[in-house]
Write a protein that holds these residues in place. Structure first.
Motif, PDB file in Angstrom:
ATOM      1  N   PHE A  16      -3.317   2.065  -2.719  1.00  0.00           N
ATOM      2  CA  PHE A  16      -4.663   1.494  -2.682  1.00  0.00           C
ATOM      3  C   PHE A  16      -5.646   2.321  -1.845  1.00  0.00           C
ATOM      4  O   PHE A  16      -6.791   2.510  -2.243  1.00  0.00           O
ATOM      5  CB  PHE A  16      -4.624   0.051  -2.176  1.00  0.00           C
ATOM      6  CG  PHE A  16      -3.850  -0.872  -3.060  1.00  0.00           C
ATOM      7  CD1 PHE A  16      -4.338  -1.239  -4.298  1.00  0.00           C
ATOM      8  CD2 PHE A  16      -2.618  -1.365  -2.667  1.00  0.00           C
ATOM      9  CE1 PHE A  16      -3.630  -2.092  -5.129  1.00  0.00           C
ATOM     10  CE2 PHE A  16      -1.898  -2.215  -3.481  1.00  0.00           C
ATOM     11  CZ  PHE A  16      -2.400  -2.586  -4.719  1.00  0.00           C
ATOM     12  N   THR A  17      -5.201   2.789  -0.700  1.00  0.00           N
ATOM     13  CA  THR A  17      -6.093   3.571   0.153  1.00  0.00           C
ATOM     14  C   THR A  17      -6.497   4.870  -0.530  1.00  0.00           C
ATOM     15  O   THR A  17      -7.666   5.260  -0.494  1.00  0.00           O
ATOM     16  CB  THR A  17      -5.437   3.857   1.514  1.00  0.00           C
ATOM     17  OG1 THR A  17      -5.101   2.600   2.123  1.00  0.00           O
ATOM     18  CG2 THR A  17      -6.365   4.628   2.435  1.00  0.00           C
ATOM     19  N   GLN A  18      -5.553   5.516  -1.191  1.00  0.00           N
ATOM     20  CA  GLN A  18      -5.865   6.759  -1.893  1.00  0.00           C
ATOM     21  C   GLN A  18      -6.819   6.509  -3.061  1.00  0.00           C
ATOM     22  O   GLN A  18      -7.683   7.337  -3.349  1.00  0.00           O
ATOM     23  CB  GLN A  18      -4.584   7.436  -2.399  1.00  0.00           C
ATOM     24  CG  GLN A  18      -3.750   8.030  -1.289  1.00  0.00           C
ATOM     25  CD  GLN A  18      -2.790   7.028  -0.657  1.00  0.00           C
ATOM     26  OE1 GLN A  18      -2.872   5.816  -0.859  1.00  0.00           O
ATOM     27  NE2 GLN A  18      -1.866   7.541   0.141  1.00  0.00           N
ATOM     28  N   MET A  19      -6.663   5.368  -3.738  1.00  0.00           N
ATOM     29  CA  MET A  19      -7.591   5.017  -4.823  1.00  0.00           C
ATOM     30  C   MET A  19      -9.014   4.946  -4.288  1.00  0.00           C
ATOM     31  O   MET A  19      -9.946   5.473  -4.885  1.00  0.00           O
ATOM     32  CB  MET A  19      -7.236   3.652  -5.416  1.00  0.00           C
ATOM     33  CG  MET A  19      -6.096   3.625  -6.344  1.00  0.00           C
ATOM     34  SD  MET A  19      -5.953   1.924  -6.952  1.00  0.00           S
ATOM     35  CE  MET A  19      -4.210   1.849  -7.152  1.00  0.00           C
ATOM     36  N   ALA A  20      -9.168   4.276  -3.169  1.00  0.00           N
ATOM     37  CA  ALA A  20     -10.497   4.119  -2.572  1.00  0.00           C
ATOM     38  C   ALA A  20     -10.998   5.446  -2.011  1.00  0.00           C
ATOM     39  O   ALA A  20     -12.175   5.763  -2.134  1.00  0.00           O
ATOM     40  CB  ALA A  20     -10.455   3.060  -1.481  1.00  0.00           C
ATOM     41  N   ASP A  21     -10.097   6.217  -1.439  1.00  0.00           N
ATOM     42  CA  ASP A  21     -10.483   7.512  -0.893  1.00  0.00           C
ATOM     43  C   ASP A  21     -11.030   8.420  -1.994  1.00  0.00           C
ATOM     44  O   ASP A  21     -11.973   9.181  -1.769  1.00  0.00           O
ATOM     45  CB  ASP A  21      -9.287   8.164  -0.206  1.00  0.00           C
ATOM     46  CG  ASP A  21      -9.683   9.301   0.705  1.00  0.00           C
ATOM     47  OD1 ASP A  21     -10.766   9.222   1.315  1.00  0.00           O
ATOM     48  OD2 ASP A  21      -8.904  10.264   0.803  1.00  0.00           O
ATOM     49  N   ALA A  22     -10.476   8.308  -3.183  1.00  0.00           N
ATOM     50  CA  ALA A  22     -10.961   9.095  -4.324  1.00  0.00           C
ATOM     51  C   ALA A  22     -12.391   8.708  -4.693  1.00  0.00           C
ATOM     52  O   ALA A  22     -13.118   9.501  -5.301  1.00  0.00           O
ATOM     53  CB  ALA A  22     -10.037   8.912  -5.518  1.00  0.00           C
ATOM     54  N   LEU A  23     -12.795   7.508  -4.309  1.00  0.00           N
ATOM     55  CA  LEU A  23     -14.176   7.062  -4.532  1.00  0.00           C
ATOM     56  C   LEU A  23     -15.098   7.480  -3.398  1.00  0.00           C
ATOM     57  O   LEU A  23     -16.306   7.261  -3.456  1.00  0.00           O
ATOM     58  CB  LEU A  23     -14.222   5.535  -4.676  1.00  0.00           C
ATOM     59  CG  LEU A  23     -13.511   4.943  -5.889  1.00  0.00           C
ATOM     60  CD1 LEU A  23     -13.433   3.432  -5.754  1.00  0.00           C
ATOM     61  CD2 LEU A  23     -14.239   5.345  -7.157  1.00  0.00           C
ATOM     62  N   GLY A  24     -14.506   8.038  -2.342  1.00  0.00           N
ATOM     63  CA  GLY A  24     -15.303   8.489  -1.208  1.00  0.00           C
ATOM     64  C   GLY A  24     -15.364   7.511  -0.057  1.00  0.00           C
ATOM     65  O   GLY A  24     -16.136   7.702   0.876  1.00  0.00           O
ATOM     66  N   ARG A  51       0.851  -1.202   0.000  1.00  0.00           N
ATOM     67  CA  ARG A  51       0.000   0.000   0.000  1.00  0.00           C
ATOM     68  C   ARG A  51       0.878   1.240   0.000  1.00  0.00           C
ATOM     69  O   ARG A  51       0.908   2.007   0.953  1.00  0.00           O
ATOM     70  CB  ARG A  51      -0.874   0.044   1.249  1.00  0.00           C
ATOM     71  CG  ARG A  51      -2.001  -0.919   1.261  1.00  0.00           C
ATOM     72  CD  ARG A  51      -2.815  -0.704   2.550  1.00  0.00           C
ATOM     73  NE  ARG A  51      -3.833  -1.698   2.676  1.00  0.00           N
ATOM     74  CZ  ARG A  51      -5.128  -1.453   2.485  1.00  0.00           C
ATOM     75  NH1 ARG A  51      -5.536  -0.262   2.194  1.00  0.00           N
ATOM     76  NH2 ARG A  51      -5.994  -2.420   2.614  1.00  0.00           N
ATOM     77  N   SER A  52       1.600   1.447  -1.069  1.00  0.00           N
ATOM     78  CA  SER A  52       2.465   2.616  -1.195  1.00  0.00           C
ATOM     79  C   SER A  52       2.837   2.774  -2.659  1.00  0.00           C
ATOM     80  O   SER A  52       2.535   1.908  -3.483  1.00  0.00           O
ATOM     81  CB  SER A  52       3.724   2.455  -0.340  1.00  0.00           C
ATOM     82  OG  SER A  52       4.530   1.417  -0.848  1.00  0.00           O
ATOM     83  N   ALA A  53       3.498   3.873  -2.968  1.00  0.00           N
ATOM     84  CA  ALA A  53       3.892   4.113  -4.355  1.00  0.00           C
ATOM     85  C   ALA A  53       5.109   3.292  -4.755  1.00  0.00           C
ATOM     86  O   ALA A  53       5.357   3.093  -5.944  1.00  0.00           O
ATOM     87  CB  ALA A  53       4.163   5.599  -4.559  1.00  0.00           C
ATOM     88  N   ALA A 106      -9.669  -2.383  -3.597  1.00  0.00           N
ATOM     89  CA  ALA A 106      -8.750  -1.971  -4.667  1.00  0.00           C
ATOM     90  C   ALA A 106      -7.566  -2.934  -4.713  1.00  0.00           C
ATOM     91  O   ALA A 106      -7.111  -3.343  -5.785  1.00  0.00           O
ATOM     92  CB  ALA A 106      -8.278  -0.538  -4.444  1.00  0.00           C
ATOM     93  N   MET A 107      -7.103  -3.318  -3.538  1.00  0.00           N
ATOM     94  CA  MET A 107      -6.003  -4.275  -3.445  1.00  0.00           C
ATOM     95  C   MET A 107      -6.426  -5.632  -4.017  1.00  0.00           C
ATOM     96  O   MET A 107      -5.666  -6.271  -4.742  1.00  0.00           O
ATOM     97  CB  MET A 107      -5.574  -4.401  -1.984  1.00  0.00           C
ATOM     98  CG  MET A 107      -4.249  -5.031  -1.759  1.00  0.00           C
ATOM     99  SD  MET A 107      -3.829  -4.949   0.006  1.00  0.00           S
ATOM    100  CE  MET A 107      -2.371  -3.944  -0.107  1.00  0.00           C
ATOM    101  N   LEU A 108      -7.636  -6.046  -3.714  1.00  0.00           N
ATOM    102  CA  LEU A 108      -8.166  -7.296  -4.262  1.00  0.00           C
ATOM    103  C   LEU A 108      -8.213  -7.228  -5.782  1.00  0.00           C
ATOM    104  O   LEU A 108      -7.836  -8.178  -6.465  1.00  0.00           O
ATOM    105  CB  LEU A 108      -9.554  -7.587  -3.691  1.00  0.00           C
ATOM    106  CG  LEU A 108     -10.286  -8.791  -4.289  1.00  0.00           C
ATOM    107  CD1 LEU A 108      -9.522 -10.086  -4.030  1.00  0.00           C
ATOM    108  CD2 LEU A 108     -11.699  -8.870  -3.751  1.00  0.00           C
ATOM    109  N   GLY A 109      -8.675  -6.110  -6.322  1.00  0.00           N
ATOM    110  CA  GLY A 109      -8.728  -5.949  -7.774  1.00  0.00           C
ATOM    111  C   GLY A 109      -7.356  -6.098  -8.412  1.00  0.00           C
ATOM    112  O   GLY A 109      -7.200  -6.767  -9.440  1.00  0.00           O
TER     113      GLY A 109
END
Length: 93
Positions: A27-35, A7-9, A43-46
């Motif tokens: 991953f957390t930022q991806m999900a955060d962008a979805l609210g 979970r990092s760049a 996101a990690m599962l995907g």
């Protein structure tokens, strides 16, 4: 072959191994962008599904319909899609 997700760049230098495929994404930022930062695990599962080919999207959708509350379904599917897309765009190391 083994796959490790971070979970990092970037993959931490002391964690890189030639015998392990690694994938580092925010991953957390991806999900955060979805609210919903809580969907970071989806996101990690995907991403994991994308790099392993473990399950088809239809199988994932069917499982989610059985296990996930309807209020989370849309966001979980969107988070999985973001993880799949990010992993498919060459984030592997």
């Amino acid at each position: 072959p083994y796959t490790t997700l971070f979970r990092s760049a970037e993959v931490p230098a002391d964690c890189a191994r030639a015998d392990v495929q690694t994938l580092a994404l925010p991953f957390t930022q991806m999900a955060d962008a979805l609210g919903a930062a809580k969907a970071g695990n989806m996101a990690m599962l995907g991403a994991l599904l994308e790099v392993t080919g473990m399950l088809s999207q239809a199988q994932v959708h069917a499982a989610l319909q059985k296990l996930v509350k309807s209020r989370w379904m849309e966001i979980d599917l969107a988070a999985i899609a973001r993880g799949r897309n990010a992993a498919g765009n060459g984030a592997r190391q």
